[in-house]
Design a protein around this motif. Structure first.
Motif, PDB file in Angstrom:
ATOM      1  N   GLY A  72       0.829  -1.485   0.019  1.00  0.00           N
ATOM      2  CA  GLY A  72      -0.090  -0.084  -0.382  1.00  0.00           C
ATOM      3  C   GLY A  72       0.728   1.489   0.252  1.00  0.00           C
ATOM      4  O   GLY A  72       0.675   2.150  -0.525  1.00  0.00           O
ATOM      5  N   GLY A  89       2.502  12.202  -8.933  1.00  0.00           N
ATOM      6  CA  GLY A  89       1.387  11.468  -8.257  1.00  0.00           C
ATOM      7  C   GLY A  89       0.146  12.100  -7.728  1.00  0.00           C
ATOM      8  O   GLY A  89       0.174  12.974  -8.295  1.00  0.00           O
ATOM      9  N   THR A  90      -0.515  10.480  -6.921  1.00  0.00           N
ATOM     10  CA  THR A  90      -1.072  11.667  -6.602  1.00  0.00           C
ATOM     11  C   THR A  90      -0.812  12.632  -6.270  1.00  0.00           C
ATOM     12  O   THR A  90      -2.658  13.238  -6.410  1.00  0.00           O
ATOM     13  CB  THR A  90      -2.245  10.437  -5.449  1.00  0.00           C
ATOM     14  OG1 THR A  90      -2.461   8.629  -6.515  1.00  0.00           O
ATOM     15  CG2 THR A  90      -3.684  10.075  -5.353  1.00  0.00           C
ATOM     16  N   THR A  91      -0.751  13.219  -4.945  1.00  0.00           N
ATOM     17  CA  THR A  91      -0.410  14.441  -4.402  1.00  0.00           C
ATOM     18  C   THR A  91      -1.051  15.417  -5.565  1.00  0.00           C
ATOM     19  O   THR A  91      -1.120  15.706  -5.607  1.00  0.00           O
ATOM     20  CB  THR A  91       0.634  14.037  -3.674  1.00  0.00           C
ATOM     21  OG1 THR A  91       0.194  12.965  -2.241  1.00  0.00           O
ATOM     22  CG2 THR A  91       0.896  15.685  -2.763  1.00  0.00           C
ATOM     23  N   HIS A 129      -7.187   9.603   2.621  1.00  0.00           N
ATOM     24  CA  HIS A 129      -5.784  10.432   2.741  1.00  0.00           C
ATOM     25  C   HIS A 129      -5.611  11.137   3.105  1.00  0.00           C
ATOM     26  O   HIS A 129      -6.231  12.209   2.173  1.00  0.00           O
ATOM     27  CB  HIS A 129      -4.882   9.640   1.213  1.00  0.00           C
ATOM     28  CG  HIS A 129      -3.660   9.521   1.183  1.00  0.00           C
ATOM     29  ND1 HIS A 129      -2.589  10.692   1.517  1.00  0.00           N
ATOM     30  CD2 HIS A 129      -2.480   8.440   2.024  1.00  0.00           C
ATOM     31  CE1 HIS A 129      -1.456  10.540   1.595  1.00  0.00           C
ATOM     32  NE2 HIS A 129      -1.557   9.383   2.095  1.00  0.00           N
ATOM     33  N   ALA A 154      -3.555  13.543   1.534  1.00  0.00           N
ATOM     34  CA  ALA A 154      -3.791  14.341   0.147  1.00  0.00           C
ATOM     35  C   ALA A 154      -5.385  13.954  -0.580  1.00  0.00           C
ATOM     36  O   ALA A 154      -5.253  15.219  -1.649  1.00  0.00           O
ATOM     37  CB  ALA A 154      -2.982  12.835  -1.065  1.00  0.00           C
ATOM     38  N   VAL A 214     -10.519   3.129  -2.440  1.00  0.00           N
ATOM     39  CA  VAL A 214      -9.689   2.137  -1.618  1.00  0.00           C
ATOM     40  C   VAL A 214      -9.772   2.360  -0.904  1.00  0.00           C
ATOM     41  O   VAL A 214      -8.511   4.362  -1.106  1.00  0.00           O
ATOM     42  CB  VAL A 214      -9.245   1.350  -2.380  1.00  0.00           C
ATOM     43  CG1 VAL A 214      -9.018   0.220  -1.521  1.00  0.00           C
ATOM     44  CG2 VAL A 214      -9.720   0.187  -3.524  1.00  0.00           C
ATOM     45  N   ASN A 223      -6.582   3.276   1.726  1.00  0.00           N
ATOM     46  CA  ASN A 223      -5.527   3.057   2.203  1.00  0.00           C
ATOM     47  C   ASN A 223      -4.885   2.214   3.932  1.00  0.00           C
ATOM     48  O   ASN A 223      -4.174   1.551   4.042  1.00  0.00           O
ATOM     49  CB  ASN A 223      -4.536   4.366   2.606  1.00  0.00           C
ATOM     50  CG  ASN A 223      -4.647   5.245   3.215  1.00  0.00           C
ATOM     51  OD1 ASN A 223      -5.396   6.046   3.194  1.00  0.00           O
ATOM     52  ND2 ASN A 223      -3.385   5.560   3.679  1.00  0.00           N
ATOM     53  N   ASP A 239      -9.755   9.333  -5.854  1.00  0.00           N
ATOM     54  CA  ASP A 239      -8.714   8.458  -6.023  1.00  0.00           C
ATOM     55  C   ASP A 239      -8.337   6.996  -5.786  1.00  0.00           C
ATOM     56  O   ASP A 239      -8.494   6.640  -5.431  1.00  0.00           O
ATOM     57  CB  ASP A 239      -7.624   9.271  -4.698  1.00  0.00           C
ATOM     58  CG  ASP A 239      -6.680   9.437  -3.919  1.00  0.00           C
ATOM     59  OD1 ASP A 239      -6.203   7.733  -4.322  1.00  0.00           O
ATOM     60  OD2 ASP A 239      -6.662   8.934  -2.949  1.00  0.00           O
ATOM     61  N   ALA A 280      -5.216   6.593  -6.045  1.00  0.00           N
ATOM     62  CA  ALA A 280      -3.485   5.325  -5.481  1.00  0.00           C
ATOM     63  C   ALA A 280      -3.991   3.743  -4.927  1.00  0.00           C
ATOM     64  O   ALA A 280      -3.050   3.719  -5.319  1.00  0.00           O
ATOM     65  CB  ALA A 280      -3.558   6.028  -4.436  1.00  0.00           C
ATOM     66  N   GLN A 281      -5.294   3.537  -4.347  1.00  0.00           N
ATOM     67  CA  GLN A 281      -5.564   1.994  -3.828  1.00  0.00           C
ATOM     68  C   GLN A 281      -6.080   1.864  -4.841  1.00  0.00           C
ATOM     69  O   GLN A 281      -6.447  -0.044  -4.170  1.00  0.00           O
ATOM     70  CB  GLN A 281      -5.331   2.241  -2.336  1.00  0.00           C
ATOM     71  CG  GLN A 281      -4.529   3.053  -1.071  1.00  0.00           C
ATOM     72  CD  GLN A 281      -3.091   2.417  -1.213  1.00  0.00           C
ATOM     73  OE1 GLN A 281      -3.135   1.055  -1.615  1.00  0.00           O
ATOM     74  NE2 GLN A 281      -2.546   3.010  -0.878  1.00  0.00           N
ATOM     75  N   SER A 303      -1.228   6.972  -8.693  1.00  0.00           N
ATOM     76  CA  SER A 303       0.236   6.920  -8.414  1.00  0.00           C
ATOM     77  C   SER A 303       1.264   5.883  -9.368  1.00  0.00           C
ATOM     78  O   SER A 303       0.421   4.747  -9.614  1.00  0.00           O
ATOM     79  CB  SER A 303       0.912   7.220  -7.175  1.00  0.00           C
ATOM     80  OG  SER A 303       0.698   8.146  -7.000  1.00  0.00           O
ATOM     81  N   HIS A 308       3.924   4.357  -8.853  1.00  0.00           N
ATOM     82  CA  HIS A 308       4.867   3.580  -7.569  1.00  0.00           C
ATOM     83  C   HIS A 308       3.895   2.963  -6.841  1.00  0.00           C
ATOM     84  O   HIS A 308       4.682   1.837  -6.517  1.00  0.00           O
ATOM     85  CB  HIS A 308       5.601   4.893  -7.126  1.00  0.00           C
ATOM     86  CG  HIS A 308       5.004   4.776  -5.820  1.00  0.00           C
ATOM     87  ND1 HIS A 308       4.446   4.764  -4.174  1.00  0.00           N
ATOM     88  CD2 HIS A 308       4.301   6.810  -5.943  1.00  0.00           C
ATOM     89  CE1 HIS A 308       4.014   6.123  -4.228  1.00  0.00           C
ATOM     90  NE2 HIS A 308       3.585   6.516  -5.031  1.00  0.00           N
ATOM     91  N   LYS A 309       2.587   2.547  -7.282  1.00  0.00           N
ATOM     92  CA  LYS A 309       1.759   1.541  -6.561  1.00  0.00           C
ATOM     93  C   LYS A 309       1.824   0.039  -7.165  1.00  0.00           C
ATOM     94  O   LYS A 309       0.215  -0.251  -7.031  1.00  0.00           O
ATOM     95  CB  LYS A 309       1.071   2.205  -5.558  1.00  0.00           C
ATOM     96  CG  LYS A 309       0.882   2.928  -4.703  1.00  0.00           C
ATOM     97  CD  LYS A 309       0.145   3.735  -3.499  1.00  0.00           C
ATOM     98  CE  LYS A 309      -0.056   5.311  -3.005  1.00  0.00           C
ATOM     99  NZ  LYS A 309       0.573   4.582  -1.572  1.00  0.00           N
TER     100      LYS A 309
HETATM  101  N1  PMP Z   1      -4.435   8.472  -1.352  1.00  0.00           N
HETATM  102  C1  PMP Z   1      -4.382   7.267  -0.950  1.00  0.00           C
HETATM  103  C2  PMP Z   1      -5.548   6.952  -1.077  1.00  0.00           C
HETATM  104  C3  PMP Z   1      -2.483   6.562  -1.011  1.00  0.00           C
HETATM  105  O1  PMP Z   1      -3.154   5.417  -1.017  1.00  0.00           O
HETATM  106  C4  PMP Z   1      -1.691   7.568  -0.980  1.00  0.00           C
HETATM  107  C5  PMP Z   1      -0.358   6.753  -1.157  1.00  0.00           C
HETATM  108  N2  PMP Z   1      -0.287   6.481   0.138  1.00  0.00           N
HETATM  109  C6  PMP Z   1      -2.392   8.908  -1.250  1.00  0.00           C
HETATM  110  C7  PMP Z   1      -3.128   9.470  -1.597  1.00  0.00           C
HETATM  111  C8  PMP Z   1      -0.892   9.687  -2.297  1.00  0.00           C
HETATM  112  O2  PMP Z   1       0.038   8.974  -3.183  1.00  0.00           O
HETATM  113  P1  PMP Z   1       1.403  10.096  -3.397  1.00  0.00           P
HETATM  114  O3  PMP Z   1       2.537   9.400  -2.361  1.00  0.00           O
HETATM  115  O4  PMP Z   1       2.489   9.263  -4.061  1.00  0.00           O
HETATM  116  O5  PMP Z   1       1.378  11.095  -3.832  1.00  0.00           O
END
Ligand code: PMP
Length: 407
Positions: free
Chosen positions: A29, A92-94, A122, A124, A172, A174, A199, A201-202, A222, A224-225
């Protein structure tokens, strides 16, 4: 059939040892590992073709530009967007969420407007909206979840007032692993004229995504996930909406014409891609998606669900186990506490057994506040994990419980 033994061969890091113990990597995750295919593709581009994109006339530059744009097309197909113009590469997502919070905020948010996020977001998907609210005098509202970790949709009618301009929701969680009913949320938000940012990301590494079927206005994730490189992510946005939003960062590539009196901006998606992008990261992300698709996301999802069910069943046998998040639709994330043992103690002890998990607030302090805890331990499953690894993890949990005399 999903052949996990074959998949694991593509991830040599999984054969590493830590403290002389077999590595059990359950921190997917936070970030996944990358397969050889991704590393080799990026190496190939660094070694043979490295050159800046969209600028040169020469062979190398064209080679990287083509691969960068090919990756855009791979992403488009992967999430079923209608046009390449709707795929913007970010860090990335952020960064994707910050871009929307700034640009959508500039175009559409006025004093007294409301932004609705869920209690399980999250950071973010909270903080950029708070910053926007502060800038514009708007108000952040929160859709709560119940103790099982499911959103309380009964409150939606009250919360979705005509003042809500945007809803931000994780597909989803995190922390809880809950797969949220985003399609329903989107439908209901649209009925009052609000836009929705999902979002992902997950989600993208576990669930096939179709942004057009979902009808979301923005979708972010992102690399990297998703078994791809760090430093690269995606913002999907509906074309007409993105066209009505101002650029976020200014610089090279995002312009059409620059004069000291006035500058005009490039077309989508480049309007939102100022400066030299991480094009080799983008190429790596394209390769990661190609890899995941070659295995089949539906097949991956079935396999991971079996592992998750098995892990839940085994974890429940550990004394004083408290699992956070038992939603009916749950994916790959297992956050828990063992009695009163501090989360970092559990994490450190597991680490010494070779088991990598995450501990702490998991970038979701409101979720910690919901359950009245200072932190949690989180094991998160990737497609290369095995039931033997779940066994090792659960044996580790039993050992920790025994050390603290929880039995
Ligand atoms: N949203 C969720 C649901 C996440 O799990 C994450 C990463 N843990 C992020 C946003 C942020 O992703 P990133 O750090 O790759 O920008």
């Amino acid at each position: 059939m999903f052949d996990v033994a074959k998949v694991r061969k593509d991830f040599p890091i999984l054969e590493e040892q830590v403290y002389g113990k077999r590595l059990v990597y359950l921190d997917n995750g936070a970030t996944t590992q990358r397969p050889l295919q991704v590393i080799e593709k990026m190496n190939e581009y660094y070694l043979k073709y490295n050159s800046n994109v969209h600028r040169g006339v020469h062979f190398l530059s064209n080679k990287c530009t083509d691969a960068n744009e090919e990756a855009r097309e791979i992403v488009r197909k992967f999430i079923h967007a209608g046009s390449d113009k709707e795929i913007i590469f970010t860090r990335g997502t952020t960064e994707s969420i910050n871009l929307v919070a700034f640009s959508f905020g500039e175009a559409f948010i006025r004093e007294g407007d409301e932004i609705l996020v869920t209690e399980m977001e999250h950071h973010a998907n909270i903080v950029p909206w708070q910053m926007l609210c502060e800038r514009k005098g708007a108000v952040l509202k929160v859709l709560p979840f119940n103790d099982k970790g499911e959103l309380d949709l009964s409150q939606l009618d009250t919360l979705l007032t005509p003042r809500v301009k945007l809803v931000g929701v994780a597909y989803v969680s995190n922390v809880l692993g809950t797969v949220n009913p985003v399609k329903e949320l989107i439908g209901r938000a649209h009925r009052i004229g609000a836009k929705v940012l999902v979002d992902g990301a997950q989600a993208v590494q576990h669930i096939p995504i179709d942004v057009q079927a979902l009808d979301c206005d923005f979708f972010v994730f992102s690399g990297h996930k998703l078994y791809g490189p760090t430093g690269v992510g995606v913002l999907y946005g509906k074309e007409d909406l993105l066209n009505r939003m101002p650029p976020w960062q200014g610089g090279g590539e995002m312009i059409k014409e620059v004069h000291f009196e006035k500058t005009t901006y490039n077309e989508l998606p480049f309007k939102f891609e100022a400066g030299t992008p991480d094009f080799i990261g983008v190429i790596g992300l394209g390769e990661a998606i190609r890899y995941v698709e070659s295995l089949g996301l539906p097949e991956i999802a079935v396999y991971e669900q079996q592992l998750l069910d098995y892990a839940m069943e085994r974890m429940r046998q550990v004394p004083a186990m408290r699992i956070f998040g038992e939603a009916i639709r749950k994916s790959s994330v297992l956050s828990f506490a063992l009695g009163e043992i501090h989360h970092s103690d559990t994490g450190i002890l597991l680490d010494k057994m070779g088991i990598a998990v995450r501990t702490g607030q998991l970038c979701a302090e409101p979720v910690m506040q919901h359950y009245g805890v200072t932190g949690m331990v989180r094991a998160s499953i990737g497609m290369y994990n095995t039931s033997e690894e779940i066994d090792l993890f659960c044996e580790g949990l039993h050992r920790v419980a025994k050390m603290f005399k929880l039995a």
